[in-house]
Write an enzyme that holds these catalytic residues in place. Structure first.
Site, PDB file in Angstrom:
ATOM      1  N   ILE A  61       1.095  -1.599  -0.114  1.00 37.67           N
ATOM      2  CA  ILE A  61      -0.085   0.174  -0.015  1.00 37.67           C
ATOM      3  C   ILE A  61       0.518   1.248  -0.066  1.00 37.67           C
ATOM      4  CG2 ILE A  61      -0.428   0.261   3.099  1.00 37.67           C
ATOM      5  CD1 ILE A  61      -3.578   0.501   2.226  1.00 37.67           C
ATOM      6  N   CYS A  62       0.474   1.387  -0.493  1.00 41.25           N
ATOM      7  CA  CYS A  62       0.873   3.478  -0.557  1.00 41.25           C
ATOM      8  C   CYS A  62      -0.335   4.822  -0.182  1.00 41.25           C
ATOM      9  CB  CYS A  62       2.054   3.381  -1.895  1.00 41.25           C
ATOM     10  SG  CYS A  62       1.138   3.966  -3.600  1.00 41.25           S
ATOM     11  N   LYS A  63       0.448   5.553  -0.424  1.00 42.58           N
ATOM     12  CA  LYS A  63      -0.914   7.118  -0.837  1.00 42.58           C
ATOM     13  C   LYS A  63      -1.947   6.640  -1.579  1.00 42.58           C
ATOM     14  CE  LYS A  63      -1.282  11.541  -0.436  1.00 42.58           C
ATOM     15  NZ  LYS A  63      -2.917  11.969  -1.593  1.00 42.58           N
ATOM     16  N   GLY A  65      -1.864   4.171  -4.941  1.00 41.13           N
ATOM     17  CA  GLY A  65      -2.061   3.006  -5.548  1.00 41.13           C
ATOM     18  C   GLY A  65      -0.880   3.505  -6.459  1.00 41.13           C
ATOM     19  N   MET A  89      -3.783   4.495   0.545  1.00 41.22           N
ATOM     20  CA  MET A  89      -4.866   5.577   1.686  1.00 41.22           C
ATOM     21  C   MET A  89      -5.316   6.353   1.685  1.00 41.22           C
ATOM     22  SD  MET A  89      -3.175   3.733   4.973  1.00 41.22           S
ATOM     23  CE  MET A  89      -3.696   4.277   5.943  1.00 41.22           C
TER      24      MET A  89
END
Length: 93
Positions: A61-63, A65, A89
């Site tokens: 996961i990141c901010k 995608g 996120m």
């Protein structure tokens, strides 16, 4: 590349998902993160990925995608089983 939408991922986390890799930078991770996530920023992932267990499946996961998609591609090339969390996120908000 395998992907999961955030809603389904969130449901999995409610049951204690412990194989989450957050590839945002440390500053972003410290602001808000999923409790069981490990922080391996994309910018240094090539230096730290070898500590990961190839017998595990990781949710990345990141901010939003994008970084997680790049991380998934890299990790898959190294022989890891990974699933990109779509929306990142940002989908939490």
């Amino acid at each position: 590349m395998k992907e999961i939408d955030f809603e389904d991922f969130y449901k999995l986390c409610q049951n204690g998902c412990s194989t989450i890799i957050d590839v945002r930078e440390e500053v972003e991770f410290k602001q808000v993160h999923i409790e069981s996530a490990q922080n391996h920023p994309l910018s240094s992932l090539s230096d730290t990925y070898e500590v990961l267990d190839k017998n595990q499946t990781y949710y990345v996961i990141c901010k939003s995608g994008m970084r997680s998609a790049r991380a998934c591609q890299f990790l898959a090339e190294q022989g890891y089983e990974v699933i990109n969390v779509q929306g990142g996120m940002d989908a939490l908000e």
